[in-house]
Design an enzyme around this catalytic site. Sequence first.
Site, short mmCIF file in Angstrom:
data_model
loop_
_atom_site.label_atom_id
_atom_site.label_comp_id
_atom_site.label_asym_id
_atom_site.label_seq_id
_atom_site.Cartn_x
_atom_site.Cartn_y
_atom_site.Cartn_z
N ASP A 219 32.72 39.08 37.97
CA ASP A 219 33.35 40.55 37.72
C ASP A 219 33.82 40.78 39.36
O ASP A 219 33.52 40.67 40.30
CB ASP A 219 32.19 41.61 37.45
N GLU A 275 37.13 36.77 38.06
CA GLU A 275 38.13 37.80 37.82
C GLU A 275 38.99 37.96 38.96
O GLU A 275 38.38 38.90 39.81
CB GLU A 275 37.45 38.90 36.90
#
Length: 552
Positions: A219, A275
């Site tokens: 993330d 990400e």
Amino acid sequence: MRPAETEPKVPRSPGGWWREAVVYQVYIRSFADSNGDGVGDIEGLRGRLGYLEELGVDAVWITPWYRSPMADGGYDVADYRDIDPLFGTLDDARALIADAHARGMRVIVDIVPNHTSSEHPWFREALASPRGSAARLRYHFRDGRGPAGAEPPNNWQSLFGGPSWTPAPDDGLEPRQWYLHLFDTSQPDLNWDNARVGAEFESILDFWLDVGVDGFRIDVACFLLKEPGLPDFPAYGTDPGGDHPHNDLEGVHEIYKGWRRVVERRGGRAVFCGEINLPAERIARYLRPGELHTAFNFDFALRPWDAAELRASIDETLASHAAVGAPATWVIGNHDLPRPVFKYGRALNAASWNAWSRAEPSDQTLGVARARAAALLYLALPGSAYIYQGDELGLPEVLDLQPDVRQDPTFRRTGGADVGRDGCRIPMPWSGDEPPFGFGPAGSRPWLPQPAAWAALTVDAEARDSRSMLSLYRDALAIRRRHPGMAGEEFRWLPGPSGTLVFARGELHCAVNLSEAQLPLPENASILLASSPVSGGRLAPDSAAWFEVPAD
Ligand code: NOJ
């Protein structure tokens, strides 16, 4: 060590299965609910693995399933080593991984290193500890500015709206202290300059490798480090990289080199997908040998339905990835982005095109046609491809959710100015004529309401219809798996009229018509798959086809 009988099937690519894998993203709260509490869970997903195997995917990426207050759908983790009871137990996770492996699919979990939940024991301890204590040094606590420290320490804004600082509880001292959170107030940012934080995350990786996962989606992988001194940034919120105070700082590469060593020590079987929402050449720096394996390709997902734009994205992506020997990834949707049928149905003039926006009108029929064509485009490109759950059904963005059911913190933090991401997170419709459409047991109430019109978009309904989006995806993945042209990284552009994209990989040709005119295909083209009927050898606007051109 995983037992031999649960080994995933042999990968096609000698360079590693992940180089050309189709990864299916499961937003676990909305996939399948086995116990009728309205929230998807691990048993629900386990029960639907057959669907994913039949669809033809190679791996499943599961969004965070850890213990969490769910202030941001699980991206606020309170315990990185346990499953939230909403989703099941660690034994359920082990059973899911074993079942997926037995079906030849890998399992990738989401790891959230930029921030914890405010309910994480570390943050609770930090709040209960004095200023400057070791507990506080795991996060970013700073004195406020202005009289008595009543103003935030700098001008950084939360990506969910509002300031990225919240006052720490009053300890009677002045100036006031604040803590940093680039997302919601309940997601305090960790201090990655503190070696204790790095050691903890390497141990978390080890924990999940022991459980048997095959990889990690990271993330906001490029946010971890903050510029020392946390300075104000005049262009805050506008600069995608470079001199940004918390995006893409050089030292972050050392963190991922360490993470790579963790998986290499364990035989190098697990892979990372970062990400990283940056320009292609900045992404590639994370994919250098010894760092991450892959990164999520936002650039492609954010480009409008325009031949020159998409071609530029493909060229830039392929060139930058080739330079570091990493495979590209191709993406058209995820749990943060508006649904592709909504995104591509919007007007393309620069003033109105914004891939993130849910506020601009969209033509649903046009959007469906283009999303079908986009599927044949991105699934034909060399590298790995991601499918966000429900995009294979052509689910639309749900725009008319009432404020009281909305849960995305963005909605609240912007006072409703940004409706947030709930509209692409509606629970999956599996079967039947009315909600919950097989998402949960009859009579159960999904955590977000499903539109009645979704009766026509259930997995069962689409599986019976050879012209459905689901049939298109299934056919495409079957061809992708068996066609020799799809193996490896060979790719060549072919000439085509303006507004079209035509390329080949070995004997497999792909033509995409983004123009307003019919696109004639080669006379002897033998169609393998098309997003709309090909009549008279011509491809209609907003359509795509895969074909071979046999030598005479
Ligand atoms: C990116 C995730 O995809 C998104 O859903 C989440 O809200 C933020 N990171 C914060 O963790």
